[in-house]
Design an enzyme around this catalytic site. Structure first.
Site, PDB file in Angstrom:
ATOM      1  N   GLY A 116       0.824  -1.204   0.000  1.00 17.27           N
ATOM      2  CA  GLY A 116       0.000   0.000   0.000  1.00 17.27           C
ATOM      3  C   GLY A 116       0.860   1.256   0.000  1.00 17.27           C
ATOM      4  O   GLY A 116       1.910   1.300   0.643  1.00 17.27           O
ATOM      5  N   ASP A 307       3.420  -0.038  16.327  1.00 21.82           N
ATOM      6  CA  ASP A 307       4.877   0.121  16.402  1.00 21.82           C
ATOM      7  C   ASP A 307       5.396   1.294  15.580  1.00 21.82           C
ATOM      8  O   ASP A 307       6.507   1.756  15.826  1.00 21.82           O
ATOM      9  CB  ASP A 307       5.564  -1.157  15.885  1.00 21.82           C
ATOM     10  N   ALA A 315       2.554  -5.759  21.189  1.00 24.80           N
ATOM     11  CA  ALA A 315       1.376  -6.132  20.411  1.00 24.80           C
ATOM     12  C   ALA A 315       0.085  -5.630  21.054  1.00 24.80           C
ATOM     13  O   ALA A 315      -0.815  -5.132  20.367  1.00 24.80           O
ATOM     14  CB  ALA A 315       1.330  -7.643  20.251  1.00 24.80           C
ATOM     15  N   HIS A 439      -6.360 -19.829  48.036  1.00 26.08           N
ATOM     16  CA  HIS A 439      -5.190 -20.499  48.602  1.00 26.08           C
ATOM     17  C   HIS A 439      -5.191 -21.952  48.160  1.00 26.08           C
ATOM     18  O   HIS A 439      -6.238 -22.591  48.162  1.00 26.08           O
ATOM     19  CB  HIS A 439      -5.244 -20.431  50.133  1.00 26.08           C
TER      20      HIS A 439
HETATM   21  C1  LIG Z   1      10.862 -11.887  18.132  1.00 24.60           C
HETATM   22  C2  LIG Z   1       9.785 -10.950  18.614  1.00 24.60           C
HETATM   23  C3  LIG Z   1       9.040 -11.295  19.715  1.00 24.60           C
HETATM   24  C4  LIG Z   1       8.029 -10.447  20.175  1.00 24.60           C
HETATM   25  N1  LIG Z   1       7.314 -10.826  21.262  1.00 24.60           N
HETATM   26  C5  LIG Z   1       6.341 -10.024  21.729  1.00 24.60           C
HETATM   27  C6  LIG Z   1       5.552 -10.413  22.846  1.00 24.60           C
HETATM   28  O1  LIG Z   1       5.731 -11.487  23.418  1.00 24.60           O
HETATM   29  N2  LIG Z   1       4.569  -9.577  23.264  1.00 24.60           N
HETATM   30  C7  LIG Z   1       4.347  -8.366  22.649  1.00 24.60           C
HETATM   31  O2  LIG Z   1       3.451  -7.633  23.082  1.00 24.60           O
HETATM   32  N3  LIG Z   1       5.078  -7.971  21.587  1.00 24.60           N
HETATM   33  C8  LIG Z   1       6.061  -8.769  21.104  1.00 24.60           C
HETATM   34  N4  LIG Z   1       6.780  -8.390  20.004  1.00 24.60           N
HETATM   35  C9  LIG Z   1       6.483  -7.075  19.392  1.00 24.60           C
HETATM   36  C10 LIG Z   1       5.243  -7.164  18.506  1.00 24.60           C
HETATM   37  O3  LIG Z   1       5.468  -8.125  17.510  1.00 24.60           O
HETATM   38  C11 LIG Z   1       4.958  -5.794  17.883  1.00 24.60           C
HETATM   39  O4  LIG Z   1       4.832  -4.834  18.908  1.00 24.60           O
HETATM   40  C12 LIG Z   1       3.662  -5.840  17.078  1.00 24.60           C
HETATM   41  O5  LIG Z   1       3.730  -6.792  16.051  1.00 24.60           O
HETATM   42  C13 LIG Z   1       3.361  -4.464  16.474  1.00 24.60           C
HETATM   43  O6  LIG Z   1       2.172  -4.548  15.753  1.00 24.60           O
HETATM   44  P1  LIG Z   1       1.851  -3.571  14.527  1.00 24.60           P
HETATM   45  O7  LIG Z   1       0.486  -3.934  14.088  1.00 24.60           O
HETATM   46  O8  LIG Z   1       2.132  -2.179  14.920  1.00 24.60           O
HETATM   47  O9  LIG Z   1       2.918  -3.923  13.392  1.00 24.60           O
HETATM   48  P2  LIG Z   1       3.448  -5.270  12.746  1.00 24.60           P
HETATM   49  O10 LIG Z   1       3.054  -6.457  13.526  1.00 24.60           O
HETATM   50  O11 LIG Z   1       4.904  -5.048  12.512  1.00 24.60           O
HETATM   51  O12 LIG Z   1       2.678  -5.370  11.369  1.00 24.60           O
HETATM   52  C14 LIG Z   1       2.860  -4.477  10.331  1.00 24.60           C
HETATM   53  C15 LIG Z   1       2.449  -5.143   9.043  1.00 24.60           C
HETATM   54  O13 LIG Z   1       2.365  -4.140   8.038  1.00 24.60           O
HETATM   55  C16 LIG Z   1       2.814  -4.672   6.813  1.00 24.60           C
HETATM   56  N5  LIG Z   1       3.184  -3.554   5.965  1.00 24.60           N
HETATM   57  C17 LIG Z   1       4.124  -2.598   6.218  1.00 24.60           C
HETATM   58  N6  LIG Z   1       4.134  -1.678   5.245  1.00 24.60           N
HETATM   59  C18 LIG Z   1       3.206  -2.056   4.354  1.00 24.60           C
HETATM   60  C19 LIG Z   1       2.741  -1.510   3.142  1.00 24.60           C
HETATM   61  N7  LIG Z   1       3.228  -0.363   2.670  1.00 24.60           N
HETATM   62  N8  LIG Z   1       1.769  -2.171   2.469  1.00 24.60           N
HETATM   63  C20 LIG Z   1       1.257  -3.335   2.954  1.00 24.60           C
HETATM   64  N9  LIG Z   1       1.645  -3.887   4.096  1.00 24.60           N
HETATM   65  C21 LIG Z   1       2.597  -3.252   4.795  1.00 24.60           C
HETATM   66  C22 LIG Z   1       3.966  -5.565   7.211  1.00 24.60           C
HETATM   67  O14 LIG Z   1       4.209  -6.531   6.208  1.00 24.60           O
HETATM   68  C23 LIG Z   1       3.447  -6.161   8.520  1.00 24.60           C
HETATM   69  O15 LIG Z   1       2.806  -7.379   8.275  1.00 24.60           O
HETATM   70  C24 LIG Z   1       7.782  -9.223  19.502  1.00 24.60           C
HETATM   71  C25 LIG Z   1       8.524  -8.877  18.372  1.00 24.60           C
HETATM   72  C26 LIG Z   1       9.510  -9.730  17.927  1.00 24.60           C
HETATM   73  C27 LIG Z   1      10.285  -9.347  16.710  1.00 24.60           C
END
Ligand SMILES: Cc1cc2nc3c(=O)[nH]c(=O)nc-3n(C[C@H](O)[C@H](O)[C@H](O)COP(=O)(O)OP(=O)(O)OC[C@H]3O[C@@H](n4cnc5c(N)ncnc54)[C@H](O)[C@@H]3O)c2cc1C
Length: 460
Positions: A116, A307, A315, A439
């Site tokens: 997008g 994020d 998450a 408990h």
């Molecule tokens: C190894 C690891 C372990 C983690 N463990 C935890 C945990 O235990 N608990 C926790 O709370 N958090 C955890 N996190 C963090 C968590 O994954 C993130 O905080 C969360 O995924 C953020 O969600 P989001 O929706 O902002 O973005 P994301 O999950 O990063 O999703 C963004 C999506 O947007 C898509 N995208 C980007 N740009 C475009 C575009 N221009 N067009 C179409 N699609 C696009 C990407 O492909 C992606 O799929 C972990 C992260 C990692 C790397």
């Protein structure tokens, strides 16, 4: 003529997909753009879910091999089938990402497959097709932070993505970064047999959490065999036939050294991913989408969550923002309480935290009381054989209002929810202490810590 929508969400991570579903529940015609082959973003594909699958499997392995003798259970010949463990991880991911596809169908959210790009207010291009929409939510997430001089190949020098998919247990794994991702993955490979060294620039691990918890955590992980090089920076990495040689030196300056590793996991943090956001949407000094009140960007009708904006990269924070922004767009009063967002490290023991740390209260000059209770004095923890760690509560000195809760110990990530609710509801430590806790449970350690705030713990 392509469809037009009330809302297009860019990105299907926990922020984006939850936002799309909530908006559909509120009667909007919604599409979600995702360029990855599967829905669910970082969290479901390469983050929270696969890491927890491996943490669970490696814990089962370690416990079966080492943790049962004390219980009078003798198991001989425990063997690791890493290929099966990794296949299971992949199956867990597939079940979760397919689940999001099902939820999209159920809620009539259209998945626009592709990349997008916002071409103007109310216009999103997806791989050459332009869609019109009344509102746009940017939920493009984050990516692993690079380190100059350390070139990732996802085989010998890996980010968390490669670190989840290793097909061989590394002899020596060096983790760069003592944050929760590095410590969780370090724990996985340590349990499966790797020697693990964590190199951290600061003089402590999990730097955003309470200092006392961090010290205790370091001690417990050291007892599990993890090694720590704190106050140390990595200045370069050289790949050779026999692994990787890292150049390290004291963060404050001093003699350089070399550290050899079979695999290096680079996990020094994550940064906002905003490629393709376009349309004059403003970014802050750290490259995050700048949002004002109600997640609005500088361009009318364009919002951002998760994020890719400021705040903890978690998450559940992204999900709650997804719900809030959908409700705001629908004319409701969506809201997130940033003072009550728990953080959990899913190692064993677990570490969990909500609200303010003691360091933050000191820096703010706040007057507070501390209540602590060790799991060693909790009956259920003794029965489980899990007596490491403690609960620490911080409450306002004058009002007794709960300001922060920090736990290291068994099931800390589950125990923290009671305290998150207490903070959300503005409860006092006494409120928690007077609540009847069953408990024998680990929760009684929470109650005792709340009693300890007023100096009247009963079982210590
Ligand atoms: C190894 C690891 C372990 C983690 N463990 C935890 C945990 O235990 N608990 C926790 O709370 N958090 C955890 N996190 C963090 C968590 O994954 C993130 O905080 C969360 O995924 C953020 O969600 P989001 O929706 O902002 O973005 P994301 O999950 O990063 O999703 C963004 C999506 O947007 C898509 N995208 C980007 N740009 C475009 C575009 N221009 N067009 C179409 N699609 C696009 C990407 O492909 C992606 O799929 C972990 C992260 C990692 C790397």
């Amino acid at each position: 003529m392509p469809d037009s929508f009330d809302l297009i969400v860019i990105g299907s991570g926990p922020g984006g997909y939850i936002c799309a579903i909530r908006a559909a529940q509120l009667g909007m015609k919604v599409a979600c753009v995702e360029k990855r082959a599967t829905l669910g973003g970082t969290c479901l594909n390469i983050g929270c879910i696969p890491s927890k699958a491996l943490l669970q499997s490696s814990e089962e392995y370690w416990h079966t091999a080492h943790g049962l003798k004390d219980h009078g259970v003798i198991v001989d010949g425990v063997k690791l089938d890493l290929a099966r463990m990794q296949a299971r991880r992949a199956e867990v991911v597939t079940a979760n990402v397919k689940g999001v596809e099902f939820l999209f169908r159920k809620n009539k959210v259209t998945w626009l497959k592709g990349t997008g790009r916002i071409t103007g207010p109310g216009k999103v291009d997806v791989d050459g097709t332009e869609y019109e929409t009344k509102n746009i939510v940017i939920a493009t997430g984050s990516e692993s932070m690079p380190l100059p001089g350390v070139e990732v190949d996802e085989k010998h020098i890996v980010t968390s993505t490669g670190g989840l998919e290793l097909d061989k247990v590394p002899g020596h794994l060096v983790v760069i970064g003592g944050g929760y991702i590095g410590l969780e993955l370090g724990s996985v490979w340590r349990r499966l047999g790797s020697e693990v060294t964590v190199v951290e620039f600061l003089d402590r691990i999990i730097p955003n959490m309470d200092g006392e918890i961090s010290k205790s955590f370091e001690r417990l992980l050291t007892r599990q065999g993890m090694k720590f090089r704190l106050g140390t920076k990595v200045t370069g990495a050289r790949k050779g036939n026999d692994g990787v040689t890292l150049s390290i030196e004291p963060a404050k300056g001093g003699a350089a050294e070399e550290l050899k590793a079979d695999v290096v996991l680079l996990s020094i943090g994550r940064r906002a991913y905003t490629e393709g956001v376009g349309a004059g949407v403003g970014l802050d000094e750290r490259g995050r989408v700048q949002t004002g009140a109600h997640y609005a960007t500088n361009v009318p009708g364009i919002y951002a969550i998760g994020d890719c904006i400021a705040g903890p990269m978690l998450a559940h924070k992204a999900e709650d923002e997804g719900v809030a922004v959908a409700e705001i767009i629908a004319g409701q009063a969506g809201h997130v309480n940033y003072g009550a967002i728990p953080g959990v490290v899913y190692t064993w023991p677990e570490v969990a935290s909500v609200g303010q740390t003691e360091e933050e209260l000191k820096a703010a000059g706040a007057a507070y009381n501390v209540g602590k209770f060790p799991f060693a004095a909790n009956g259920r923890a003794r029965a489980m054989g899990e007596t490491d760690g403690f609960v620490k509560l911080l409450a306002d000195k004058a009002t007794d209002r709960l300001l922060g809760a920090h736990i290291i110990g068994p099931e800390a990530g589950t125990l923290i929810s009671e305290l998150t609710m207490a903070i959300e509801f503005g409860a006092s430590a006494e409120d928690v202490a007077r609540m009847c806790h069953p408990h024998p449970t680990l929760e009684e350690a929470v109650k005792e810590a709340a009693l300890a705030v007023a100096g009247r713990a009963l079982n210590m």
